[in-house]
Every structure is written in C-alpha cells, then in structure tokens.
Write a protein that holds these residues in place. Structure first.
Motif, mmCIF file in Angstrom:
data_model
loop_
_atom_site.group_PDB
_atom_site.id
_atom_site.type_symbol
_atom_site.label_atom_id
_atom_site.label_comp_id
_atom_site.label_asym_id
_atom_site.label_seq_id
_atom_site.Cartn_x
_atom_site.Cartn_y
_atom_site.Cartn_z
ATOM 1 N N PHE A 44 22.671 -39.590 29.240
ATOM 2 C CA PHE A 44 23.491 -39.098 30.347
ATOM 3 C C PHE A 44 22.627 -38.263 31.290
ATOM 4 C CE2 PHE A 44 26.133 -35.496 31.926
ATOM 5 C CZ PHE A 44 26.992 -36.218 32.746
ATOM 6 N N ALA A 45 22.766 -38.500 32.584
ATOM 7 C CA ALA A 45 22.059 -37.712 33.608
ATOM 8 C C ALA A 45 23.050 -37.403 34.725
ATOM 9 C CB ALA A 45 20.860 -38.484 34.158
ATOM 10 N N HIS A 46 22.943 -36.154 35.247
ATOM 11 C CA HIS A 46 23.956 -35.724 36.220
ATOM 12 C C HIS A 46 23.401 -34.653 37.135
ATOM 13 C CE1 HIS A 46 27.741 -34.226 37.876
ATOM 14 N NE2 HIS A 46 27.427 -33.019 37.425
ATOM 15 N N ILE A 47 23.757 -34.759 38.419
ATOM 16 C CA ILE A 47 23.499 -33.703 39.384
ATOM 17 C C ILE A 47 24.533 -33.843 40.507
ATOM 18 C CG2 ILE A 47 21.806 -35.065 40.679
ATOM 19 C CD1 ILE A 47 20.313 -32.426 41.244
ATOM 20 N N GLY A 48 25.119 -32.721 40.925
ATOM 21 C CA GLY A 48 26.127 -32.767 41.986
ATOM 22 C C GLY A 48 27.531 -32.566 41.460
ATOM 23 N N ASP A 49 28.514 -33.096 42.190
ATOM 24 C CA ASP A 49 29.906 -32.884 41.803
ATOM 25 C C ASP A 49 30.668 -34.165 41.520
ATOM 26 O OD1 ASP A 49 30.045 -33.827 44.384
ATOM 27 O OD2 ASP A 49 31.513 -32.344 45.073
ATOM 28 N N SER A 50 29.965 -35.306 41.395
ATOM 29 C CA SER A 50 30.631 -36.467 40.819
ATOM 30 C C SER A 50 30.866 -36.159 39.342
ATOM 31 C CB SER A 50 29.778 -37.727 40.996
ATOM 32 O OG SER A 50 29.644 -38.046 42.367
ATOM 33 N N ARG A 51 31.766 -36.901 38.712
ATOM 34 C CA ARG A 51 32.181 -36.494 37.363
ATOM 35 C C ARG A 51 32.097 -37.626 36.345
ATOM 36 N NH1 ARG A 51 37.506 -32.590 38.561
ATOM 37 N NH2 ARG A 51 36.298 -30.897 39.573
ATOM 38 N N SER B 142 30.829 -33.776 32.286
ATOM 39 C CA SER B 142 29.898 -33.296 33.311
ATOM 40 C C SER B 142 30.335 -31.919 33.803
ATOM 41 C CB SER B 142 29.844 -34.266 34.491
ATOM 42 O OG SER B 142 31.128 -34.365 35.099
ATOM 43 N N VAL B 143 29.402 -31.187 34.389
ATOM 44 C CA VAL B 143 29.676 -29.878 34.982
ATOM 45 C C VAL B 143 29.382 -29.965 36.468
ATOM 46 C CG1 VAL B 143 29.058 -27.433 35.018
ATOM 47 C CG2 VAL B 143 29.127 -28.665 32.849
ATOM 48 N N ASP B 144 30.354 -29.572 37.292
ATOM 49 C CA ASP B 144 30.156 -29.611 38.741
ATOM 50 C C ASP B 144 29.095 -28.600 39.157
ATOM 51 O OD1 ASP B 144 32.171 -31.423 38.720
ATOM 52 O OD2 ASP B 144 33.698 -30.100 39.583
ATOM 53 N N HIS B 145 28.140 -29.045 39.933
ATOM 54 C CA HIS B 145 27.111 -28.140 40.460
ATOM 55 C C HIS B 145 27.543 -27.653 41.846
ATOM 56 C CE1 HIS B 145 24.257 -30.580 37.709
ATOM 57 N NE2 HIS B 145 24.786 -29.564 37.064
ATOM 58 N N THR B 146 28.609 -26.864 41.857
ATOM 59 C CA THR B 146 29.182 -26.375 43.102
ATOM 60 C C THR B 146 29.255 -24.850 43.083
ATOM 61 O OG1 THR B 146 31.437 -26.519 42.216
ATOM 62 C CG2 THR B 146 30.585 -28.461 43.390
ATOM 63 N N PHE B 147 29.423 -24.299 44.270
ATOM 64 C CA PHE B 147 29.561 -22.851 44.405
ATOM 65 C C PHE B 147 30.815 -22.367 43.683
ATOM 66 C CE2 PHE B 147 31.486 -19.371 46.916
ATOM 67 C CZ PHE B 147 30.547 -18.380 46.652
ATOM 68 N N VAL B 148 31.891 -23.123 43.796
ATOM 69 C CA VAL B 148 33.150 -22.727 43.170
ATOM 70 C C VAL B 148 33.032 -22.753 41.643
ATOM 71 C CG1 VAL B 148 35.541 -23.418 42.809
ATOM 72 C CG2 VAL B 148 34.612 -23.353 45.119
ATOM 73 N N GLN B 149 32.352 -23.778 41.094
ATOM 74 C CA GLN B 149 32.197 -23.855 39.649
ATOM 75 C C GLN B 149 31.381 -22.672 39.133
ATOM 76 O OE1 GLN B 149 33.643 -26.052 37.499
ATOM 77 N NE2 GLN B 149 32.796 -24.705 35.914
ATOM 78 N N ARG B 150 30.420 -22.215 39.927
ATOM 79 C CA ARG B 150 29.652 -21.034 39.533
ATOM 80 C C ARG B 150 30.555 -19.812 39.456
ATOM 81 N NH1 ARG B 150 24.026 -19.700 42.464
ATOM 82 N NH2 ARG B 150 23.530 -21.589 41.287
ATOM 83 N N VAL C 207 31.072 -27.202 48.346
ATOM 84 C CA VAL C 207 29.725 -26.691 48.628
ATOM 85 C C VAL C 207 28.855 -26.919 47.391
ATOM 86 C CG1 VAL C 207 28.341 -24.668 49.189
ATOM 87 C CG2 VAL C 207 30.593 -24.978 50.245
ATOM 88 N N LEU C 208 27.852 -27.783 47.538
ATOM 89 C CA LEU C 208 27.004 -28.159 46.405
ATOM 90 C C LEU C 208 25.838 -27.187 46.256
ATOM 91 C CD1 LEU C 208 26.880 -32.016 46.970
ATOM 92 C CD2 LEU C 208 28.136 -30.813 45.201
ATOM 93 N N MET C 209 25.498 -26.881 45.007
ATOM 94 C CA MET C 209 24.364 -26.015 44.710
ATOM 95 C C MET C 209 23.138 -26.827 44.273
ATOM 96 S SD MET C 209 25.810 -23.200 45.383
ATOM 97 C CE MET C 209 24.576 -22.036 44.852
ATOM 98 N N ARG C 210 23.359 -28.014 43.735
ATOM 99 C CA ARG C 210 22.270 -28.891 43.315
ATOM 100 C C ARG C 210 22.599 -30.310 43.722
ATOM 101 N NH1 ARG C 210 22.285 -27.111 37.152
ATOM 102 N NH2 ARG C 210 21.254 -29.108 36.834
ATOM 103 N N VAL C 211 21.596 -31.009 44.275
ATOM 104 C CA VAL C 211 21.831 -32.347 44.771
ATOM 105 C C VAL C 211 20.479 -33.035 44.962
ATOM 106 C CG1 VAL C 211 21.720 -31.755 47.234
ATOM 107 C CG2 VAL C 211 23.187 -33.646 46.485
ATOM 108 N N LEU C 212 20.460 -34.359 44.925
ATOM 109 C CA LEU C 212 19.258 -35.094 45.298
ATOM 110 C C LEU C 212 19.141 -35.099 46.818
ATOM 111 C CD1 LEU C 212 18.997 -38.329 43.107
ATOM 112 C CD2 LEU C 212 18.167 -36.045 42.615
ATOM 113 N N GLY C 213 17.917 -35.057 47.321
ATOM 114 C CA GLY C 213 17.721 -35.098 48.768
ATOM 115 C C GLY C 213 16.355 -34.569 49.137
#
Length: 521
Positions: free
Chosen positions: A106-113, A126-134, A154-160
């Motif tokens: 399993f690999a995950h980054i961002g707020d897809s679930r 999965s854990v949402d990498h968002t400001f609200v989840q923090r 608002v995403l805290m971690r994302v590819l880009g």
C-alpha cells in the motif's frame, strides 16, 4: 484482483482531473490539482507512469519498487513543469495497491482514500494528508467537524513540483480471500459514509458497486470529479477480471451469435451482466475475454519510452480498466511525456534509498551525455575565469600608466611614468625623463626622499617636485644656507651687483633667520 473502475467529471467541473487504473495486480487512484493548467496532466502522467507495475514478478521487494516508481512519477512532474512553466503548481494525490506473491503493498499521499471491508468491518486504512486532519490528530477539531470545515481540502502532502522527495505512507497489508477494497478520490466524500458502506456491503458485483457509488455522487450534486475503484481479492485460478481494450479492438474481436449480433459475455459469477448504466462515465473501454496468463507480463522498460502507441499496445495485452484524464490522454494521444524518462526513474531511486554514487547504473547514452555536458561546462567556466583575470590585469595596468613619481636613474633625479612597484618580473613603470640634478648633491633628507621615490598626482606635479629639489641644493636640513648656498649675484638698479640668496629660510619663532642658523644678528 477482481475490479471495476469508474470516473465522472461531476456536475460543476469543466474537466476531469482524476485518473485511475485497475488491473489484476495493481490499482491506483490519482486526484489532480492545479486548476485549469495542470491537474489532469498531473494525474494522467502519474497513473500512466505506474501501469507497467501490473504484474506479479519482481526481482526485489515489490513495495520498494512501488515507492520508487511513485517517486519517479514525482520527478517527472517536476520536469514537465520545467518544460512548460504554465504547469507550475500542479500536483496530484496517489493511493495505490500492488499485489505480489501473496502480499498487498500500500502506498498513499494526499486525500484520496482507501477503505477495506473484512469480516463485516468497513474501515478507512488511509490517512488524509490535509490541514484539517492534522487538527483532528492534534485534538483541536472533532472528526464530524472536519467534513464541513472550510479548509478541508487544503493538502499538506502531495506529488508535484514542490518537494523533490515527498513523504509517502507505505505499508504491507495482510490479505485474505474475500477482502473488498474501495479506492476513491475525495469527490466521493459528498456521499454520506453510511451510504458508501451500504453499497460496498450489499452489492455483490464490483462493477455494479462502482456504478452505484458514482450515481450517488451525482445525486448529491457532484461538485467535484469523482473516481472509484472497487476490487475483491479472489483465488488466482478464478480468472481475474475481464480484459479491457479500446472499442476498435473490441469490435474486431467480439464473437457473434447465430443472428450475427455480438453475444453478451458472462461475468465472473457466470451471469450475463446487465447493460451498463448511462451515467456519463468517462471510460473508453469495453469487456473482452481475458488473455492467457503468460500474455499479461508487462514490459519493465515501459516508462523509458512512454508514448500513446506503446501504451495502447501494452494495455491491449492484459486485463485492465483505465478511466478519467489518463484514459482521455490515451485516446487523444496527448500523453504527458519528457525526454530521459529512464534517467528520471533512476534519480527517483537515488532520492528514495540514498544509494551510493558508485552503485548507480545509468544507461550508457545518459552517462556519455552527462560527461559531455560536464566537460562543456568546465570549459565555459575556465574561459570565463581567464577572461576575468585578463581584463582585471589590463585595467589595472592601464590605471598605473596614469600615475607618476620622482626617483633615481643613473645617479640623477628622474621622473617615472607608472608606479614604483613591480608584479613579479614585470616592472609597472618606465623612465619618462632624466634631469641633470645629481642625487648626491642633494641634502641627506632629500636624497632619502628620492631613493624612496616621491609619488606625484600627474606629470605637472612631478615636474614641480623636481623644482623643489633644485631649491634644496642651497640649504641644509634646517633650511639654512649650506656650502653651496652662496648668494647669487644679479645686477642691481644702480648698475652694481647685489648679493641675494637663491632662497630665503623660514624665520624661527624665537629669532631672526641669522640667529636660527647660528650666525650673528
């Protein structure tokens, strides 16, 4: 994996920024961001760069390979932005599952679930990498408040093109036959959680479950793109899901019945599937019989020559579903691509594992090209340094030739052009003129001054210094007439001769000139 993938642009968006791929060994959902410029480019590039992982034969740890390839996808996004600055700021989420040798990586980054249904328990893994989840993790916000928070996206971690080596959530999950998984973009969040769970629990067919989730999203207003993958883990001899190929290939390959019409294919349960619902799903694929097992091996070098034609040939050889922006890119031939993709993949491996330089094996053409670039760069830098030094020396020498000083030449007082220093063996001055004034005839203090050189502002100033030295011939160190300081006779007005000194001494404060020099008053 037995799978179904669906994607829809929604009711309020102009384009679909989501992409997804599902196959017998790989499932990945990517939700692009970046507005009009590049959200669809980011998700399509990432998904298309990962599809070659859809096989079950890895030399090393499949989880490590998955992480490496996601890092590579990230580096490719950065290079796409470098090629086209209009794509600056684009990014994408990634949520992926890779099934290999009885393990699910399993690999995950961002707020897809990613959700899993096992033994009647439906849970988000999965854990949402968002400001609200923090805020939720820190206890500053309740989970029910997070769903309606104004900054929930608002995403805290994302590819880009923001982070060269983004942090991924990586794990190896134990598997059981009958596990059902749901991968989805955040567009599904507009459907209440209990309704999503009811569909996953109560719908036997993965295809029908995926359709219902999209239909529920549209019924809820669908303000965002929505993409879902529903998959079941089934025994390997089950035959997997049906193969999916472009319509052109399907038309030629589909069997016909006695009436000349294409026959409907039975699904994995032996039942004839119902006609697909007209929900406007952005899938460009149809169902065909699965190929032989040995035909599903993926080209391991696919990422090094990623083009629409190669991708089509690759995908026609094995079961899969490709939806969203990635499917559109494949249909239109507008596949996001850059040169040197193999080098980018190796670079991402370096970022992930911090390998030693001597352990890296780059393609020979890339090594040669890199050496040529370094050689060219070194010559340019060396040329610039030489030019700077030459210009500095030339300007410095030109400045010295505007200066003058008084010194000695052949025992006589001379005027020099330049400065009295020298640069190694190179003298920075030349003799401008030599006077008839002997240095030895000067008073001791004047001789010392000449030996040490007397700086002048210009040629006129140097000539004035020589004149002052000539006057010093008639006086000693105290300014009194010396041996050569006898009066000079000049005609007087009455016709006689009057003795007058060539120069007169400066009176001392305590007495007359005669007293200052020690003579009678």
């Amino acid at each position: 994996m037995r799978y179904a993938a669906r994607s829809d642009v929604g009711l309020m968006r102009a384009k679909n920024d989501d992409s997804a791929y599902a196959g017998r060994h790989l499932a990945v959902v990517a939700d692009g961001m970046g507005g009009h410029a590049g959200g669809n480019v980011a998700s399509a590039s990432t998904v298309l760069d990962l599809i070659h992982l859809d096989h079950d034969d890895y030399d090393g740890d499949a989880g490590t390979v998955l992480a490496d390839e996601i890092q590579t996808a990230n580096s490719i996004l950065s290079q796409l932005v470098h090629v086209d600055p209009l794509l600056a700021g684009m990014g994408t989420t990634v949520t992926a599952l890779l099934l290999s040798e009885g393990e699910l990586h399993f690999a995950h980054i961002g707020d897809s679930r990613a959700y899993r249904l096992r033994d009647g328990k439906f849970e988000q893994l999965s854990v949402d990498h968002t400001f609200v989840q923090r805020l939720v993790d820190e206890g500053r916000l309740r989970p029910e408040e997070a769903e309606t928070h104004p900054h929930k996206n608002v995403l805290m971690r994302v590819l880009g093109d923001v982070d060269a080596s983004p942090e991924l959530d990586l794990s190896t999950v134990d598997i059981r036959e009958g596990d059902r998984w749901l991968l989805c973009s955040d567009g599904l969040n507009y459907v209440p959680h209990h309704m999503v769970e009811a569909v996953i629990r109560g719908t036997a067919s993965v295809a029908r479950a995926a359709d219902q989730l999209v239909e529920l999203t549209l019924a809820a207003g669908a303000p965002d793109n929505v993409t879902v993958i529903v998959l079941d883990l089934v025994p390997d001899d089950d035959g997997g899901a049906t193969a999916v190929v472009p319509p052109a290939a399907a038309e030629a390959a589909a069997p016909a019945d006695a009436a000349g019409e294409p026959s409907k294919q039975e699904d994995e349960d032996g039942k004839t599937p119902a006609d697909p619902p007209s929900t406007g799903l952005t899938t460009s694929t149809v169902l065909l019989a699965p190929p032989a097992a040995d035909d599903t091996r993926t080209d391991p070098n696919l990422g090094a020559h990623l083009t629409a034609e190669v991708l089509r040939l690759e995908l026609e050889s094995r079961p899969h579903e490709l939806v969203g922006a990635a499917a559109l890119a494949l249909e239109t031939g507008k596949v996001p691509n850059i040169a040197g993709r193999a080098v980018a993949r190796r670079a991402a491996s370096i970022l992930t594992h911090r390998q030693e330089r001597e352990d890296i094996e780059l393609p020979q053409d890339a090594v040669t090209q890199g050496r040529r670039r370094r050689h060219w760069f070194r010559w340019v830098v060396a040329g610039l340094l030489v030019a700077i030094v030459v210009l500095g020396v030339w300007f410095g020498y030109a400045w010295t030739q505007t200066r003058y000083y008084v010194g000695e030449a052949d025992g006589r007082v001379a005027i020099y052009n330049g400065v009295s220093q020298q640069l190694g063996p190179i003298k920075l001055s030349t003799v401008h003129s030599i006077t008839d004034l002997q240095v030895s005839s000067l008073p001791p203090f004047s001789q010392q001054r000449v030996h040490e050189t007397i700086a002048a502002n210009d040629l006129s100033d140097a000539e004035q210094i020589v004149k002052s030295l000539t006057l010093d011939l008639n006086f000693d160190e105290r300014g009194c007439p010396g041996p050569s300081g006898s009066p000079t006779a000049r005609p007087s007005a009455s016709g006689g001769a009057t003795a007058t000194p060539t120069a007169r001494p400066t009176p001392s404060p305590s007495g007359s000139p005669a007293n200052a020099c020690g003579g009678a008053g």
